[in-house]
Write an enzyme that holds these catalytic residues in place. Structure first.
Site, PDB file in Angstrom:
ATOM      1  N   ASP A  10       0.846  -1.198   0.000  1.00 39.74           N
ATOM      2  CA  ASP A  10       0.000   0.000   0.000  1.00 39.74           C
ATOM      3  C   ASP A  10       0.885   1.253   0.000  1.00 39.74           C
ATOM      4  OD1 ASP A  10      -0.783   0.482   3.551  1.00 39.74           O
ATOM      5  OD2 ASP A  10       0.993  -0.389   2.612  1.00 39.74           O
ATOM      6  N   ASP A  15       6.765   1.178   1.861  1.00 37.00           N
ATOM      7  CA  ASP A  15       6.455   0.228   0.793  1.00 37.00           C
ATOM      8  C   ASP A  15       7.322   0.511  -0.441  1.00 37.00           C
ATOM      9  OD1 ASP A  15       3.847   1.005   2.313  1.00 37.00           O
ATOM     10  OD2 ASP A  15       3.485  -1.027   1.576  1.00 37.00           O
ATOM     11  N   ASN A  39      -2.393   2.751   3.400  1.00 38.38           N
ATOM     12  CA  ASN A  39      -1.828   4.077   3.722  1.00 38.38           C
ATOM     13  C   ASN A  39      -2.634   5.189   3.073  1.00 38.38           C
ATOM     14  OD1 ASN A  39       0.406   3.436   5.360  1.00 38.38           O
ATOM     15  ND2 ASN A  39       1.534   2.734   3.563  1.00 38.38           N
ATOM     16  N   THR A 124       2.878  -6.046   2.673  1.00 39.58           N
ATOM     17  CA  THR A 124       3.336  -4.907   3.484  1.00 39.58           C
ATOM     18  C   THR A 124       2.237  -3.864   3.677  1.00 39.58           C
ATOM     19  OG1 THR A 124       4.201  -3.717   1.550  1.00 39.58           O
ATOM     20  CG2 THR A 124       5.701  -5.234   2.685  1.00 39.58           C
ATOM     21  N   PHE A 165      -1.031  -0.643  12.357  1.00 37.85           N
ATOM     22  CA  PHE A 165      -1.922  -0.170  11.295  1.00 37.85           C
ATOM     23  C   PHE A 165      -2.382  -1.273  10.339  1.00 37.85           C
ATOM     24  CE2 PHE A 165      -3.915   2.806   8.533  1.00 37.85           C
ATOM     25  CZ  PHE A 165      -3.725   2.284   7.258  1.00 37.85           C
ATOM     26  N   ASN A 166      -1.471  -2.056   9.779  1.00 38.03           N
ATOM     27  CA  ASN A 166      -1.852  -3.021   8.737  1.00 38.03           C
ATOM     28  C   ASN A 166      -2.873  -4.034   9.247  1.00 38.03           C
ATOM     29  OD1 ASN A 166      -0.260  -1.934   6.719  1.00 38.03           O
ATOM     30  ND2 ASN A 166       1.499  -3.242   7.192  1.00 38.03           N
ATOM     31  N   HIS A 239       9.627   0.163   7.973  1.00 39.07           N
ATOM     32  CA  HIS A 239       8.981  -1.105   8.316  1.00 39.07           C
ATOM     33  C   HIS A 239       9.054  -2.155   7.190  1.00 39.07           C
ATOM     34  CE1 HIS A 239       6.990   1.074  11.614  1.00 39.07           C
ATOM     35  NE2 HIS A 239       6.656   1.991  10.733  1.00 39.07           N
ATOM     36  N   ASP A 240       8.515  -1.805   6.028  1.00 37.69           N
ATOM     37  CA  ASP A 240       8.203  -2.802   5.011  1.00 37.69           C
ATOM     38  C   ASP A 240       9.408  -3.520   4.408  1.00 37.69           C
ATOM     39  OD1 ASP A 240       5.423  -0.783   3.889  1.00 37.69           O
ATOM     40  OD2 ASP A 240       5.531  -2.316   5.441  1.00 37.69           O
TER      41      ASP A 240
HETATM   42  O1  RIB Z   1       2.365   0.112  10.731  1.00 36.01           O
HETATM   43  C1  RIB Z   1       3.279   0.261   9.677  1.00 36.01           C
HETATM   44  C2  RIB Z   1       2.729  -0.310   8.415  1.00 36.01           C
HETATM   45  O2  RIB Z   1       1.521   0.375   8.053  1.00 36.01           O
HETATM   46  C3  RIB Z   1       3.660  -0.124   7.212  1.00 36.01           C
HETATM   47  O3  RIB Z   1       3.430  -1.162   6.306  1.00 36.01           O
HETATM   48  C4  RIB Z   1       3.196   1.171   6.628  1.00 36.01           C
HETATM   49  O4  RIB Z   1       3.514   1.278   5.238  1.00 36.01           O
HETATM   50  C5  RIB Z   1       1.715   1.055   6.809  1.00 36.01           C
HETATM   51  O5  RIB Z   1       1.195   0.263   5.746  1.00 36.01           O
HETATM   52 CA    CA Z   2       2.855  -0.582   3.988  1.00 33.96          CA
END
Ligand code: RIB
Ligand code: CA
Length: 311
Positions: A10, A15, A39, A124, A165-166, A239-240
């Site tokens: 996303d 990403d 996102n 991701t 979040f994801n 993160h990703d």
């Molecule tokens: O919480 C972080 C994740 O949520 C990452 O993948 C960021 O890109 C969002 O998608």
């Molecule tokens: Ca992401």
């Protein structure tokens, strides 16, 4: 032989770097990029995937658009973190890379059925596309070697105190994937918060000296500002790409096999990933959970990928 993968994402600043690492690392064969709302809305995450392929010179990887809404619940986006476009910071032109299919679920279904060997799905973003694929075509579960997803946490969340979040964006999707019978690896905030793109990392990327490197530094600059303003981070956590690195070079990310459950109904904890690290529940292990990161090797991989795509 390179591991065949589909990257479901996303974009999203982190990403973007995950796409670059997946495309450039010699141990991986990126078969397709599928996009999901997360996102930002699906139209924006898809447009961003196209633009990342443009700027990184990724030409031979189909970009396909998946789901625009979570399986259940209301859509949440992260415009406060990634900006109105979902990729704020650099000035990127209109996309040139085409969208190969607007039926991303069907495209990945057919891709998996046609492949001679199982494919690893790296996710991701919210797991909506992966879950929708398994619901629509249960047979493809046997064509997926493993799902490696960036999401969740063994501890605190980021979008609520205990939800990342994801997973928060589509907890039912995460639960479906987790109970699909496909091996699952979770790469959560407890590890990805160690991947801080600090001044030294940004200097290493700048030193590559290419237009792509400049775009990456501009992406990181915007990402740094929102992570500072919202969470007080000294540098943005990338993160990703950690989920991609986990697959590309075993050993960069340490994992432990344990029990993972998704909280679907908690008043304050919906979307939390409940990780039984101390094996107190007696519930059988069902996932590999990331618990450590070799940050030096990780950043070497990220810098090398940007350099490789800069030639
Ligand atoms: O919480 C972080 C994740 O949520 C990452 O993948 C960021 O890109 C969002 O998608
Ligand atoms: Ca992401």
């Amino acid at each position: 032989m390179a591991t065949p993968i589909v990257l479901d994402c996303d974009p999203g600043h982190d990403d973007a770097l995950a796409i670059m690492l997946a495309a450039a690392h010699p141990a991986l064969r990126l078969l397709a990029i599928s996009t999901v709302a997360g996102n930002q809305t699906l139209d924006k995450t898809t447009r961003n995937a196209q633009r990342i392929c443009d700027v990184a010179g990724i030409r031979n990887v189909p970009v396909v658009a998946g789901r625009a809404e979570p399986l259940r619940g209301n859509q949440v986006v992260a415009g406060d973190v990634h900006g109105e476009s979902g990729l704020d910071g650099p000035r990127l032109g209109p996309p040139v890379t085409p969208v190969t299919s607007t039926d991303g679920i069907g495209y990945v279904r057919d891709l998996l059925r046609a492949r001679p060997e199982p494919v690893t799905v790296v996710a991701t973003g919210p797991l909506t596309n992966v879950a929708a694929l398994l619901l629509a075509a249960p047979d493809v579960a046997g064509r997926i070697d493993r799902v490696v997803f960036m999401g969740g946490s063994t501890g605190q969340g980021n979008v609520t105190p205990y939800a990342e979040f994801n997973v928060y964006a589509d907890p039912e999707a995460a639960d479906i994937v987790l109970h699909s019978g496909i091996p699952v690896t979770m790469c959560g905030l407890n590890v990805t918060h160690q991947a801080l793109a600090d001044a030294d990392v940004q200097q290493r990327i700048t030193a590559i000296g290419s237009p792509l490197a400049r775009v990456c530094v501009e992406l990181l600059g915007f990402f740094a500002s929102t992570y500072r303003d919202i969470w007080g981070f000294p540098a943005p956590p990338l993160h990703d790409p950690v989920a991609v690195a986990l697959l590309a070079e075993p050993g960069v990310v340490e994992t432990t096999r344990t029990r993972l459950d998704i909280e679907l109904t908690g008043t304050f904890t919906r979307g939390a990933t409940v990780v039984d690290l101390y094996r107190r529940t007696g519930r059988p292990p069902n996932a590999d959970v990331a618990v450590g990161l070799d940050t030096g090797r990780f950043w070497d991989m990220v810098v090398a990928a940007i350099a490789a795509l800069s030639t």
